[in-house]
Enzyme design. Structure first.
Site, PDB file in Angstrom:
ATOM      1  N   GLU A  65      33.292  49.786  37.742  1.00 31.44           N
ATOM      2  CA  GLU A  65      34.685  49.943  37.304  1.00 31.44           C
ATOM      3  C   GLU A  65      35.193  48.695  36.584  1.00 31.44           C
ATOM      4  O   GLU A  65      36.019  48.782  35.680  1.00 31.44           O
ATOM      5  CB  GLU A  65      35.592  50.262  38.489  1.00 31.44           C
ATOM      6  CG  GLU A  65      35.363  51.652  39.099  1.00 31.44           C
ATOM      7  CD  GLU A  65      34.268  51.665  40.161  1.00 31.44           C
ATOM      8  OE1 GLU A  65      33.535  50.660  40.304  1.00 31.44           O
ATOM      9  OE2 GLU A  65      34.138  52.696  40.853  1.00 31.44           O
ATOM     10  N   PHE A  82      39.679  57.035  54.908  1.00 28.07           N
ATOM     11  CA  PHE A  82      38.440  56.663  54.213  1.00 28.07           C
ATOM     12  C   PHE A  82      38.752  56.316  52.759  1.00 28.07           C
ATOM     13  O   PHE A  82      39.424  57.066  52.069  1.00 28.07           O
ATOM     14  CB  PHE A  82      37.437  57.829  54.282  1.00 28.07           C
ATOM     15  CG  PHE A  82      36.162  57.532  53.535  1.00 28.07           C
ATOM     16  CD1 PHE A  82      35.322  56.500  53.937  1.00 28.07           C
ATOM     17  CD2 PHE A  82      35.811  58.274  52.407  1.00 28.07           C
ATOM     18  CE1 PHE A  82      34.161  56.218  53.231  1.00 28.07           C
ATOM     19  CE2 PHE A  82      34.646  57.996  51.701  1.00 28.07           C
ATOM     20  CZ  PHE A  82      33.819  56.960  52.119  1.00 28.07           C
ATOM     21  N   GLN A  83      38.264  55.193  52.325  1.00 26.35           N
ATOM     22  CA  GLN A  83      38.469  54.681  50.968  1.00 26.35           C
ATOM     23  C   GLN A  83      39.944  54.558  50.593  1.00 26.35           C
ATOM     24  O   GLN A  83      40.343  54.840  49.472  1.00 26.35           O
ATOM     25  CB  GLN A  83      37.713  55.532  49.943  1.00 26.35           C
ATOM     26  CG  GLN A  83      36.194  55.423  50.143  1.00 26.35           C
ATOM     27  CD  GLN A  83      35.390  55.943  48.977  1.00 26.35           C
ATOM     28  OE1 GLN A  83      35.794  56.905  48.346  1.00 26.35           O
ATOM     29  NE2 GLN A  83      34.248  55.317  48.712  1.00 26.35           N
ATOM     30  N   LYS A  88      45.373  62.245  45.827  1.00 26.87           N
ATOM     31  CA  LYS A  88      44.558  63.410  45.498  1.00 26.87           C
ATOM     32  C   LYS A  88      45.344  64.718  45.600  1.00 26.87           C
ATOM     33  O   LYS A  88      45.154  65.632  44.795  1.00 26.87           O
ATOM     34  CB  LYS A  88      43.336  63.454  46.430  1.00 26.87           C
ATOM     35  CG  LYS A  88      42.299  64.455  45.982  1.00 26.87           C
ATOM     36  CD  LYS A  88      40.999  64.287  46.735  1.00 26.87           C
ATOM     37  CE  LYS A  88      39.976  65.305  46.273  1.00 26.87           C
ATOM     38  NZ  LYS A  88      38.702  65.166  46.994  1.00 26.87           N
ATOM     39  N   MET A 106      28.914  25.361  31.516  1.00 27.64           N
ATOM     40  CA  MET A 106      30.207  24.669  31.507  1.00 27.64           C
ATOM     41  C   MET A 106      30.406  23.888  32.803  1.00 27.64           C
ATOM     42  O   MET A 106      30.965  22.782  32.791  1.00 27.64           O
ATOM     43  CB  MET A 106      31.343  25.685  31.305  1.00 27.64           C
ATOM     44  CG  MET A 106      32.702  25.049  31.124  1.00 27.64           C
ATOM     45  SD  MET A 106      32.734  23.872  29.747  1.00 27.64           S
ATOM     46  CE  MET A 106      33.365  24.908  28.432  1.00 27.64           C
TER      47      MET A 106
HETATM   48  C1  LIG Z   1      34.077  35.336  37.466  1.00 25.95           C
HETATM   49  C2  LIG Z   1      33.953  33.862  37.278  1.00 25.95           C
HETATM   50  N1  LIG Z   1      33.331  33.120  38.219  1.00 25.95           N
HETATM   51  C3  LIG Z   1      33.223  31.773  38.052  1.00 25.95           C
HETATM   52  C4  LIG Z   1      33.735  31.163  36.945  1.00 25.95           C
HETATM   53  C5  LIG Z   1      33.620  29.645  36.765  1.00 25.95           C
HETATM   54  N2  LIG Z   1      32.823  29.320  35.565  1.00 25.95           N
HETATM   55  C6  LIG Z   1      33.380  29.023  34.371  1.00 25.95           C
HETATM   56  S1  LIG Z   1      32.261  28.794  33.167  1.00 25.95           S
HETATM   57  C7  LIG Z   1      30.986  29.043  34.220  1.00 25.95           C
HETATM   58  C8  LIG Z   1      29.567  28.976  33.734  1.00 25.95           C
HETATM   59  C9  LIG Z   1      29.237  30.057  32.784  1.00 25.95           C
HETATM   60  O1  LIG Z   1      27.846  30.107  32.580  1.00 25.95           O
HETATM   61  P1  LIG Z   1      27.226  30.943  31.390  1.00 25.95           P
HETATM   62  O2  LIG Z   1      27.824  32.272  31.330  1.00 25.95           O
HETATM   63  O3  LIG Z   1      25.758  30.874  31.494  1.00 25.95           O
HETATM   64  O4  LIG Z   1      27.759  30.148  30.119  1.00 25.95           O
HETATM   65  P2  LIG Z   1      27.374  28.690  29.583  1.00 25.95           P
HETATM   66  O5  LIG Z   1      28.465  27.771  30.037  1.00 25.95           O
HETATM   67  O6  LIG Z   1      26.057  28.325  30.165  1.00 25.95           O
HETATM   68  O7  LIG Z   1      27.358  28.846  28.103  1.00 25.95           O
HETATM   69  C10 LIG Z   1      31.454  29.298  35.516  1.00 25.95           C
HETATM   70  C11 LIG Z   1      30.602  29.501  36.689  1.00 25.95           C
HETATM   71  C12 LIG Z   1      34.397  31.988  36.018  1.00 25.95           C
HETATM   72  N3  LIG Z   1      34.980  31.496  34.925  1.00 25.95           N
HETATM   73  N4  LIG Z   1      34.465  33.326  36.182  1.00 25.95           N
END
Ligand SMILES: Cc1ncc(C[n+]2csc(CCOP(=O)(O)OP(=O)(O)O)c2C)c(N)n1
Ligand SMILES: [Mg+2]
Length: 588
Positions: free
Chosen positions: A61, A123-124, A173, A484
């Site tokens: 979803e 439920f749900q 529902k 990042m």
């Molecule tokens: C749902 C979610 N969980 C954690 C984060 C924290 N976060 C920001 S950037 C990042 C790393 C992203 O890694 P990737 O998609 O491999 O991109 P890269 O920076 O390596 O290009 C994380 C863990 C986030 N922004 N969103």
């Protein structure tokens, strides 16, 4: 279940049919919907309208909400998604929050347990309206079928007018199965929702024109509001008439073409040196459809500290929220700009200032190590940008370094071509958002520039791409890391790796002891995964192979994953550390 009279709608209809017919009548062509016990009547109704309304089945979803959000941003029309009660509904929550922060019009419909069971931990059952209260623009729990035509009207109106945003409709529902003769001509009942006053007053336009006349170093700071308001044409006109340079937020990219010499590209934490210096030195900052987000401003006190601040926004609650405006204007930005364009004159006295901005742009362009003999993320994005400039291309991104590099190195020329989870920064956004855009524009090239961490958060949507004929391309910038976060570890935590390596924990890279630009052993195998989903796939590492590989990806008829091996030591620069000022900008 009575059969609805689809032509007049005047006979007895079930709640499910009323809801679906109402979607059709509001011009909805695509819905992203995942079924379950509490939404089955709605799905049955969807089959009865399948000649006019396409139902796409995401594989989670959350994917459905991002697809709706991608559809909405790419088209300007509301995006629609649907889920069952309980876990289906809670899987929508992140996407709804995401749409709220980026002001994207989506309508999320959830099945709910029958009204008689609400509150019994049935439920749900989840109280999804309560869960989403703070992250929707508005929300409804339908308790009387007679209300439904009005609720649908209001939902579309609220989602798409003023500052756009997500609306939730929770449909028990029993209400889906109940029958009534709907009153389609019912009036909306929104006593607290007034938009008539969201227009700049003539006096405000005069004041703004006067400020512009007096300014010696004016700068436009344009945001996502320009795109939401379809005001890009008015912005062009304003810049053409006055010659004032412009910088954009991530949400604003595409509002003004990068090719124009007055374009100072993106500002903020990872924005251009020249954009941030222009903000530092301007004497008039004209904020248009922006919200002075902390990723843009850094330390608020120091942001544009010598400038008069003008803030035009349709949402009064944005005005003075973060940064006090000397001239606050609550207005539809399209209206304000079109009024302003009637009175502004060429700014002949800013030639020096414009020259200064352009000199900065020459001296400090976005740059990267072009001598590296492998493929860097920036190089791959620049190559894709070059290859796709002459065709309709929509780019989506995940969240991380690759997202910022896409914002820096892809040349966006048109509004609604860059889909990014900007305010919430939600990893996993890229692939489903691309799906939504592709559903809207089957013939466009839609590329998800993704990171390996982000891609894995909604990788299951490859199945949706394959099964629903959505030929989305994934350009995977695979650095084997949560890049990042690695960058912040390197900058602020002495490089101590804390769960930011995406391969097995026994690998040297997991503890930061890797010794090559790439992880020694690659994991997982994305080409095999793509193939498992029936999707094309290839991997590329050598610089000389990049362009042919991109060409193969673009030429592929169906969905395709191009796994590009990139180093993990690269940092996104420039960078203004969180809460700091332009004077702390890291350039190397
Ligand atoms: C749902 C979610 N969980 C954690 C984060 C924290 N976060 C920001 S950037 C990042 C790393 C992203 O890694 P990737 O998609 O491999 O991109 P890269 O920076 O390596 O290009 C994380 C863990 C986030 N922004 N969103
Ligand atoms: Mg990564």
């Amino acid at each position: 279940m009575a059969t609805a009279d689809k032509t007049t709608g005047s006979s007895l209809m079930t709640g499910a049919d009323i809801l679906v017919k109402s979607l059709v009548d509001h011009g909805v062509e695509v819905i992203f919907a995942y079924p379950g016990g509490a939404s089955m009547p709605l799905h049955q109704a969807l089959t009865r309208y399948s000649d006019r309304l396409r139902t796409i089945l995401p594989r989670n979803e959350q994917g459905g909400t991002f697809a709706a959000r991608g559809y909405a941003r790419a088209t300007g029309k509301p995006g629609i998604c649907m889920a069952t009660s309980g876990p289906g509904a809670t899987n929508l929550v992140t996407g709804i929050a995401d749409a709220k922060l980026d002001s994207i019009p989506i309508i999320a419909i959830t099945g709910q347990v029958p009204t008689g069971n609400i509150g019994s931990d049935a439920f749900q059952e989840t109280p999804i309206v309560e869960v989403c209260r703070g992250i929707t623009k508005h929300h409804y729990l339908v308790t009387n079928l007679k209300d439904l035509p009005r609720i649908m009207k209001e939902a579309f109106h609220i989602a798409t007018t003023g500052r756009p945003g997500p609306v939730l409709i929770d449909m028990p529902k029993d209400i889906q199965n109940d029958q009534c003769v709907p009153d389609w001509d019912v009036e909306m009942d929104l006593p607290g929702y007034h938009l008539d006053d969201r227009k700049a007053q003539p006096e405000q336009i005069r004041q703004l024109a006067n400020q512009i006349k007096l300014a010696k170093r004016p700068l436009i700071y344009a945001g996502g509001g320009i795109i939401s308001a379809n005001a890009s044409g008015e912005l062009h006109e304003f810049i053409r008439k006055t010659g004032i340079p412009v910088t954009m937020t991530v949400m604003g990219l595409g509002a003004f073409p990068d090719t124009n010499p007055l374009c100072l590209d993106m500002l903020g934490m990872h924005g251009a040196v020249y954009a941030n210096w222009a903000v530092r030195d301007c004497d008039l900052l004209i904020g248009l459809g922006v919200r002075f987000d902390d990723r843009v401003t850094g330390k608020l006190k120091a942001f544009a500290k010598d400038a008069k601040i003008v803030h035009v926004d349709i949402d009064p609650s944005e005005i003075n929220k973060n940064k006090e405006a000397h001239l606050p204007i609550v207005s539809d930005v399209k209206y304000a700009l079109s009024e302003l364009n009637k009175v502004v004159e060429p700014k002949e006295d800013i030639a020096e200032w414009v020259k200064q901005c352009q000199a900065w742009k020459q001296q400090h362009p976005f740059k990267y190590d072009e001598s590296f003999d492998g493929i860097t993320q920036q190089h791959a994005i620049a190559a894709l940008s070059e290859l796709t400039q002459d065709r309709k291309t929509i780019i989506s991104v995940g969240v991380g370094q690759h997202q910022m590099w896409a914002a820096q190195f892809y040349k966006f020329q048109h509004p609604r071509t860059f889909l990014s989870s900007s305010g919430l920064g939600t990893m996993g956004f890229g692939l489903p958002a691309a799906m939504g855009a592709q559903a809207a524009f089957p013939d466009a090239l839609v590329v998800d520039i993704d990171g390996d961490g982000s891609f894995q958060m909604n990788i299951q949507e490859l199945a949706c791409c394959y099964c629903e004929n959505l030929p989305v391309k994934v350009m995977l910038l695979n650095n084997q890391h949560l890049g990042m976060v690695v960058q912040w570890e390197d900058r602020f935590f002495k490089g101590n790796r804390a769960h930011t390596y995406l391969g097995p924990t026994h690998h040297a890279e997991a503890t930061g002891k890797g010794s090559s630009p790439y992880a020694e052993e690659r994991y997982p195998d994305y080409v095999t995964i793509a193939k498992g989903y029936g999707v094309g796939g290839a991997t590329v590492k050598d610089k000389s192979d990049l362009v042919p590989a991109l060409e193969e990806m673009i030429a592929c008829d169906g969905p395709f994953v191009l796994d590009i091996q990139v180093p993990y030591q690269e940092h996104v620069l420039p960078m203004i550390p969180s809460g700091h000022t332009v004077d702390d900008m890291i350039l190397e």
